[in-house]
Design an enzyme around this catalytic site. Structure first.
Site, short mmCIF file in Angstrom:
data_model
loop_
_atom_site.label_atom_id
_atom_site.label_comp_id
_atom_site.label_asym_id
_atom_site.label_seq_id
_atom_site.Cartn_x
_atom_site.Cartn_y
_atom_site.Cartn_z
N SER A 13 -1.16 32.96 1.72
CA SER A 13 -0.90 31.52 1.81
C SER A 13 0.08 30.94 0.81
CB SER A 13 -2.21 30.75 1.70
OG SER A 13 -2.83 30.72 2.95
N SER A 46 -1.22 28.92 4.40
CA SER A 46 -1.83 27.61 4.47
C SER A 46 -1.25 26.59 3.49
CB SER A 46 -3.35 27.73 4.22
OG SER A 46 -3.59 28.18 2.90
N LYS A 97 -1.68 21.81 -4.33
CA LYS A 97 -2.36 21.98 -3.05
C LYS A 97 -3.68 21.23 -3.10
CE LYS A 97 -3.64 25.81 0.10
NZ LYS A 97 -3.67 27.30 0.23
N1 GLN Z 1 -3.35 32.96 6.88
C1 GLN Z 1 -4.46 33.64 6.29
C2 GLN Z 1 -5.75 33.06 6.82
O1 GLN Z 1 -5.69 32.28 7.69
C3 GLN Z 1 -4.39 33.55 4.80
C4 GLN Z 1 -4.81 32.23 4.29
C5 GLN Z 1 -4.75 32.12 2.81
O2 GLN Z 1 -4.15 32.95 2.11
N2 GLN Z 1 -5.43 31.13 2.31
O3 GLN Z 1 -6.82 33.38 6.39
#
Ligand code: GLN
Length: 473
Positions: free
Chosen positions: A175, A151, A76
Site C-alpha cells: 500500500s 491503499s 494517511k
Molecule cells: N492491496 C493490498 C490489500 O488490499 C495491500 C493493502 C495494504 O498494504 N494495506 O490488502
C-alpha cells in the site's frame, strides 16, 4: 528540479523563508486542485497554521525547530491524531477523535514538521485503488480518469500533486509502494519494526509498517531517519538505533550485486518489463553486477497473504462494535445493535475480508488454511534469505501495470488482488522494499521499479534507489 525537504528545512532554520509562507503556498495549491484530486479526508488548516507559527516563533527566538523545520507532511487517515478525526475512510469510525497522537505524529512535530492533513485511503487500507474509500476515490494527478493506486492513494497523490512536501502511508501488502509507482513518487516500506506502529490503526498487525512518500530518494532517507527507531510503546519495534540513510545514499553502487529473480511470477505488462530491464542496465552502467537468483516461494505470496491478512483483520476489526468507537445504529437489543451497526458501517471489501478471515481461523479449517499459510510464509522468508546470500538487493516491477482507469477491475476482487503480486512477499518476509520512479510506460504514465533487500538492509537498498534516480536525471 524537485524541492528537497532538507533544503526547505535549512531555509526555514536560517530564516530565509518561514514555515507559514511555505504552508500558505501549499494551502493555495490545495485550494486550486484538491476539489479535482480528493487526496484528503481532512485538510487541517487551523492546526497546520498553529504548528507553522510555532516553528516560526522558535526560529525567531533562536531555537532550532529541527531537521524538518517547516516541512509539510500529509498523513494517511489511519494514523491517530489527538482530537482530530481519524476515519480510516470508513463510516464505522464516524465522529471518532483519537485521545492520543501516534508516535510518528509526535516525532514529526518534535522535528519541526507541519502536519497538513489526513489523506484518503481504501477503507481500513484494504485495496489497491482507493476506490474502496467510503468518501469517494482519490484521482491520479497524472491522469484524473485513473486511480492513484492504494491503499495509500491519498498520500501518494498529495505528494505527486504538490499538496505537501512529504507524506506517510502504511504498507501491509504493497500500500505504499504500489501507489507510489502509479503516482510517480518514491515510496518505502521499511523492515518490519523499523518505524513505530503505535497509533497506526491495525489492519494486519504482523505485516503493517509505516513509511514515506516523497519526491526524491534523499527526502525518503531524511524522513525515515527522523521517524525510524525504537519505541517502547510498540513491542514489535526493533530496539536499536538505525544507521543514517542520508549518509548511505552518498555511496555509489560499485561492486554491489543486484539480483534478477528468474522465477518471478509472470504478469507484468511489456511497458513495465521494459523499464525493469532499463533499470538493470542503468545499475550495470553504474558499476553493479547483475546476478540471477531464485525465490521459488515468491509465487505463493498472494495466496498466503489473503489468508493471513484477513485472519488478522477479522480479529483487529472485531473492536468496532458500535459501543467503543464511532458509529452506532440503534436496535432492539445489544446483539441486534452490533449487527446493524457493522452492516451499515463497513463497506463490501472490509466485510469480505472479515468473513474470509473468520472462516480461515474457524475450528476445523484453522490448520488447513491459516496454519498452512504460516508455513508458506516461512518458506518465502527462507527463500529470500537464500537469495540474499548471492545478491545485495533484488529488482522487480513494483506494479504489473501503470495506473488503470476507475472501474477497470469492476467487481472482481481477485483482479484487484493481483496488483500486489510483486509487493506482498516482502511484507510476509518482514523485509524492506521501495519503489523508485523509473520513467514512463503506456499512456506516458509513471512506472516504478521495486528494490528489495534483506532485514535492516535499508542502507544498501537506498544506495541502489539513489543510483536509479541519478540514472533518470
Ligand atoms: N492491496 C493490498 C490489500 O488490499 C495491500 C493493502 C495494504 O498494504 N494495506 O490488502
Amino acid at each position: 528540479m524537485t524541492v528537497r525537504a532538507a533544503d526547505v528545512a535549512a531555509a526555514v532554520r536560517a530564516g530565509t523563508t518561514t514555515a507559514t509562507e511555505l504552508l500558505e503556498q501549499h494551502l493555495a495549491t490545495i485550494a486550486q486542485r484538491e476539489p479535482e484530486i480528493h487526496a484528503f479526508n481532512l485538510v487541517m488548516t487551523d492546526h497546520a497554521r498553529e504548528a507553522a507559527a510555532a516553528v516560526d516563533a522558535k526560529v525567531a527566538a533562536g531555537i532550532d525547530p529541527g531537521p524538518l523545520a517547516g516541512v509539510t507532511v500529509a498523513l494517511k487517515d489511519n494514523m491517530c491524531t489527538r482530537g482530530v478525526p481519524t476515519t480510516c475512510s470508513s463510516k464505522i469510525l464516524d465522529g471518532w477523535k483519537p485521545p492520543y497522537d501516534a508516535t510518528i505524529v509526535t516525532t514529526l512535530r518534535d522535528a519541526g514538521a507541519v502536519v497538513i492533513g489526513k489523506t484518503n485511503l481504501d477503507e481500513f487500507a484494504m485495496g489497491s485503488s482507493t476506490e474502496n474509500s467510503a468518501f469517494g476515490p482519490t484521482r491520479n494527478p497524472h491522469d484524473t480518469s485513473r486511480v492513484p493506486g492504494g491503499s495509500s492513494g491519498g498520500s501518494a497523490a498529495s505528494v505527486a500533486a504538490g499538496f505537501a512536501h512529504l507524506a506517510l502511508g502504511s504498507d501491509t501488502g504493497g500500500s505504499i509502494r504500489q501507489p507510489a509507482a502509479l503516482c510517480g513518487v518514491v515510496g518505502v516500506k521499511p523492515t518490519y519494526g523499523y518505524v513505530s506502529r503505535y497509533g497506526l490503526v491495525a489492519f494486519a498487525s504482523s505485516l503493517d509498517q509505516i513509511g514515506p512518500f516523497t519526491n526524491s530518494v534523499a527526502d525518503a532517507a531524511l524522513l525515515l531517519d527522523v521517524i525510524g527507531g525504537h519505541d517502547e510503546r510498540d513491542s514489535t519495534s526493533i530496539p536499536q538505533v538505525h544507521p543514517s540513510l542520508t549518509d548511505a545514499i552518498t555511496q555509489g553502487v560499485e561492486g554491489l550485486r543486484v539480483g534478477r529473480i528468474t522465477d518471478l511470477p509472470e504478469g507484468a505488462d511489456p511497458d513495465v518489463q521494459e523499464r525493469l530491464e532499463a533499470a538493470f542496465a542503468a545499475l550495470r552502467d553504474a558499476g553493479a553486477t547483475i546476478v540471477d537468483v531464485q525465490v521459488p516461494a515468491f509465487t505463493f505470496g498472494l495466496t498466503a497473504y489473503y489468508l493471513i491478512a484477513p485472519a488478522e483483520a477479522s480479529s483487529n476489526l472485531a473492536r468496532y462494535d458500535g459501543v467503543r468507537y464511532g458509529l452506532r445504529v440503534e436496535a432492539a437489543d445489544t446483539n441486534a445493535m452490533y449487527g446493524v451497526t457493522r452492516a451499515a458501517g463497513f463497506g463490501d471489501e472490509v466485510k469480505r475480508r472479515i468473513m474470509l478471515g473468520t472462516y480461515a481461523l474457524s475450528a476445523g479449517y484453522y490448520d488447513a488454511y491459516y496454519g498452512k499459510a504460516l508455513k508458506v510464509r516461512r518458506l518465502i522468508h527462507d527463500d529470500f534469505e537464500r537469495a540474499y546470500q548471492h545478491a545485495d538487493v533484488l529488482l522487480t516491477p513494483t506494479s504489473p501495470t501503470v495506473a488503470f482507469p476507475f472501474g477497470d477491475k469492476g467487481d472482481n476482487p481477485f483482479a484487484m488482488y493481483l496488483c500486489d503480486t510483486y509487493t506482498i512477499p516482502t511484507n510476509l518476509a518482514g523485509h524492506p522494499g521501495m519503489s523508485v520512479p523509473f520513467g514512463t510506460g503506456a499512456h506516458a504514465l509513471p512506472v516504478g521499479v521495486q528494490v528489495l533487500a534483506g532485514t535492516l538492509q535499508e542502507p544498501v537498498m537506498f544506495r541502489v534507489a539513489a543510483a536509479l534516480e541519478r540514472a533518470m536525471q
